[in-house]
Design an enzyme around this catalytic site. Structure first.
Site, PDB file in Angstrom:
ATOM      1  N   TRP A   1       0.445 -17.587   6.955  1.00 15.54           N
ATOM      2  CA  TRP A   1      -0.297 -17.002   5.831  1.00 15.54           C
ATOM      3  C   TRP A   1      -0.816 -15.642   6.293  1.00 15.54           C
ATOM      4  CZ3 TRP A   1      -0.945 -18.219   0.805  1.00 15.54           C
ATOM      5  CH2 TRP A   1      -0.553 -19.491   0.390  1.00 15.54           C
TER       6      TRP A   1
ATOM      7  N   CYS B   1      -3.626  16.494   8.982  1.00 16.88           N
ATOM      8  CA  CYS B   1      -3.992  15.143   9.404  1.00 16.88           C
ATOM      9  C   CYS B   1      -3.667  14.894  10.879  1.00 16.88           C
ATOM     10  CB  CYS B   1      -3.268  14.109   8.550  1.00 16.88           C
ATOM     11  SG  CYS B   1      -3.601  14.253   6.786  1.00 16.88           S
TER      12      CYS B   1
ATOM     13  N   ARG C   1      14.133  24.926  -5.815  1.00 21.08           N
ATOM     14  CA  ARG C   1      15.298  24.052  -5.960  1.00 21.08           C
ATOM     15  C   ARG C   1      15.794  24.037  -7.404  1.00 21.08           C
ATOM     16  NH1 ARG C   1      11.798  20.441  -3.051  1.00 21.08           N
ATOM     17  NH2 ARG C   1      12.264  20.523  -0.807  1.00 21.08           N
TER      18      ARG C   1
ATOM     19  N   ARG D   1      -6.485 -15.833  -1.360  1.00 24.86           N
ATOM     20  CA  ARG D   1      -6.755 -17.238  -1.692  1.00 24.86           C
ATOM     21  C   ARG D   1      -8.250 -17.504  -1.773  1.00 24.86           C
ATOM     22  NH1 ARG D   1      -3.591 -21.226   2.220  1.00 24.86           N
ATOM     23  NH2 ARG D   1      -4.533 -22.737   0.784  1.00 24.86           N
TER      24      ARG D   1
ATOM     25  N   ASN E   1       1.174  16.544  -1.107  1.00 25.83           N
ATOM     26  CA  ASN E   1       2.619  16.702  -1.190  1.00 25.83           C
ATOM     27  C   ASN E   1       3.171  16.194  -2.511  1.00 25.83           C
ATOM     28  OD1 ASN E   1       3.951  17.763   1.441  1.00 25.83           O
ATOM     29  ND2 ASN E   1       2.322  16.415   2.168  1.00 25.83           N
TER      30      ASN E   1
END
Length: 457
Positions: free
Chosen positions: A438, A45, A22, A446, A309
Site C-alpha cells: 500500500w 532553480c 517556430r 484510506r 516554461n
C-alpha cells in the site's frame, strides 16, 4: 512584418519567443528581446545546487546561449533594461547598461516576462558587503566569490522557505556553521506547522541551527563595513556571510507604472491564454504574473520555472497565430535539505479555512519501500479532504529518499478533482524496491476516506 518585443530573457520570455519563431518565420515576424543581466535561458532553480557544488559548472544551468537564440533570428539584447512602457504608443524605452545609451522601439505585440525580485526588507545594514540575495546567475556568482574570499566560517540564512533551506544545505557543503533565522512557527511556511516541525528536527540533526519565531531587525557591520552579525529583538547571530531567503515578489514596477492590471500579490493578471486582461496585443508570463489556484478558486503568485516554461509555450502559440491555454495550478512544489525531501500540493489547513472549506486532516507514517527491503526510509504523509464530498484538498510529504516525487500522485488527483475514496483504488506501480504494497499516499487516502465518513455520521 509584425514586430514582437519581449521584456525578459529567461524561461517565460525566451520560451515565448522560441515558440513564436517556430510558428512564424523571420520574414513575417521580427522578434527582439531585452535582458538586463549577463545570462539568458537558464535554470534559476538550479542555483542553490551550483552554489553547493552538486552542479560543478555554472554553464550547465544554461539551456540556450544568446548566440543560439540569435542564430534562430531572435534579436536578443543582453545587458539591456527596459525602463519605460508606453502602452498607447506601442513602444518601449530601453537602456544599454554598459554604455548608458537610451532609445525607443515600437511593437505590434508585447510579452512581459520580467520575473520576480528577492524580498529585501529596508533594514539597517541590509546592503552591507557579505549580504546576498540569490535569484540570478549573477547573484550566485557573487555569493560564490564571497564564500571563496571569506576567512570566517559562520553563515546566517534569513528565512526558511525553499530558497532558505536549499541555501542552508549549500553553505553547509562549503563547511560553514549555518544558522537559519525564521520568523515563522516552523521552517517551510508552505507546510502546516506540524509537518514543518519534522523539517526542523531533521535540520537540527544535520547540524543546521534553526531559530523560529525570530524576525531580523538589523544587519550589524564591523569596522571594515562588512557584515558581522544579524540581530533580532532578542539576540545577535554572528555571520561572516548572510543569505536572504525571505521569498520573492513579482517584478511588475514597469507594468504597474504603465497602468496594466495587477492582482493582490502585485502580479500581472492575465486570461487563460496569458494575455494581460483588457489588452489584445500584450501577454505576460513567468514569475511576474498571478495564476488561478484550481483548488481554492483564487489567484495566487506561484513563482516556479515549470509554470514559466508552460506560460512561454502558451504565449508563443498566441503570438504565432495559434491558441493554447494555461488553466491554472494546484500548488505543487518539492525541495530537499541534505537527504530530507519535502513536498506539498494543494491547500494547507490555513488555506482551506481562508476560503471557507470544511475539511478533515489525517497524518500517516510509512516507508519509501517495503519495510523488509534494504534502504526503506521513513516518510510522513498529511492529507486534507473536504467534508461531505471527500474531495482531495491537499497533501504534504516529508521523508527520505523516494518521498518527494510521490506528491505527483496527489497533484494529478487534485487536477482531476478526485475524492480520497476514488484515490484508494488508484492502480499504482508496486514492487518491494519501490513501495510498500500500500503506497503511503494511498494509506493516507484510506485514512482520509474513513475520516470523511466518520465526520458525516
Amino acid at each position: 512584418m509584425e514586430r514582437l518585443v519581449v521584456i525578459g530573457g529567461d524561461a517565460a520570455g525566451m520560451s515565448a519567443a522560441s515558440q513564436a519563431r517556430r510558428l512564424r518565420g523571420p520574414e513575417e515576424l521580427a522578434i527582439v528581446a531585452f535582458e538586463r543581466s549577463h545570462f539568458a535561458s537558464y535554470s534559476a532553480c538550479g542555483i542553490p545546487y551550483w552554489v553547493g557544488g552538486a552542479v560543478p559548472e555554472r554553464d550547465r544551468l544554461i539551456a540556450r546561449t544568446p548566440e543560439e537564440h540569435r542564430a534562430r533570428a531572435i534579436d536578443l539584447r543582453m545587458r539591456t533594461e527596459v525602463t519605460e512602457l508606453d502602452v498607447p504608443g506601442q513602444r518601449v524605452r530601453f537602456r544599454d547598461l554598459e554604455s548608458g545609451a537610451e532609445s525607443w522601439t515600437g511593437f505590434d505585440k508585447l510579452v512581459i516576462a520580467t520575473g520576480a525580485r528577492p524580498v529585501r526588507p529596508p533594514l539597517p545594514g541590509i546592503d552591507a558587503p557579505g549580504v546576498h540575495g540569490v535569484q540570478t546567475l549573477d547573484d550566485g556568482q557573487a555569493l560564490l566569490d564571497t564564500l571563496a574570499g571569506t576567512r570566517g566560517r559562520r553563515a546566517v540564512v534569513v528565512g526558511a522557505g525553499y530558497i532558505g533551506v536549499e541555501m542552508a544545505e549549500a553553505l553547509l557543503n562549503h563547511g560553514f556553521e549555518v544558522t537559519v533565522v525564521n520568523r515563522g512557527e516552523q521552517p517551510m511556511v508552505t507546510l502546516d506547522p506540524d509537518m514543518g516541525r519534522l523539517v526542523h528536527e531533521a535540520m537540527d540533526g544535520m547540524g543546521i541551527t534553526t531559530v523560529n519565531g525570530a524576525e531580523v531587525g538589523k544587519v550589524l557591520t564591523g569596522p571594515d563595513g562588512r557584515v558581522r552579525a544579524v540581530a533580532t529583538q532578542d539576540a545577535e547571530y554572528p555571520a561572516d556571510v548572510v543569505v536572504l531567503g525571505i521569498g520573492v515578489e513579482p517584478e511588475t514596477a514597469l507594468a504597474g507604472a504603465a497602468g496594466l492590471p495587477l492582482g493582490s500579490y502585485g502580479g500581472l493578471l492575465t486570461d487563460l491564454a496569458m494575455r494581460v486582461r483588457g489588452y489584445e496585443n500584450i501577454w505576460a508570463g513567468g514569475d511576474c504574473v498571478e495564476v488561478l489556484d484550481l483548488v481554492s478558486g483564487r489567484e495566487r503568485h506561484v513563482p516556479l520555472g515549470t509554470h514559466a516554461n508552460k506560460h512561454g509555450q502558451v504565449i508563443g502559440a498566441g503570438v504565432g497565430g495559434g491558441y493554447a491555454t494555461f488553466p491554472g495550478v494546484v500548488g505543487t512544489a518539492v525541495s530537499k535539505v541534505c537527504d530530507l525531501e519535502i513536498a506539498r500540493t494543494g491547500l494547507r489547513e490555513k488555506d482551506a479555512r481562508e476560503v471557507g472549506l470544511r475539511f478533515v486532516a489525517v497524518t500517516v507514517g510509512s516507508t519509501s519501500r517495503a519495510g523488509y527491503y534494504p534502504g526503506a526510509a521513513p516518510m510522513t504523509v498529511k492529507m486534507l479532504a473536504e467534508r461531505r464530498t471527500g474531495r482531495l484538498l491537499g497533501v504534504q510529504i516529508v521523508g527520505r529518499e523516494g518521498a518527494g516525487k510521490r506528491v505527483d500522485i496527489a497533484a494529478v488527483a487534485l487536477t482531476a478533482g478526485m475524492t480520497v475514496e476514488q484515490m484508494t483504488a488508484l492502480d499504482l506501480g508496486y514492487a518491494p524496491p519501490f513501495s510498500p504494497v500500500w503506497d503511503p499516499v494511498l494509506v493516507a487516502a484510506r485514512k482520509a476516506a474513513s475520516a470523511v465518513r466518520a465526520a458525516e455520521r
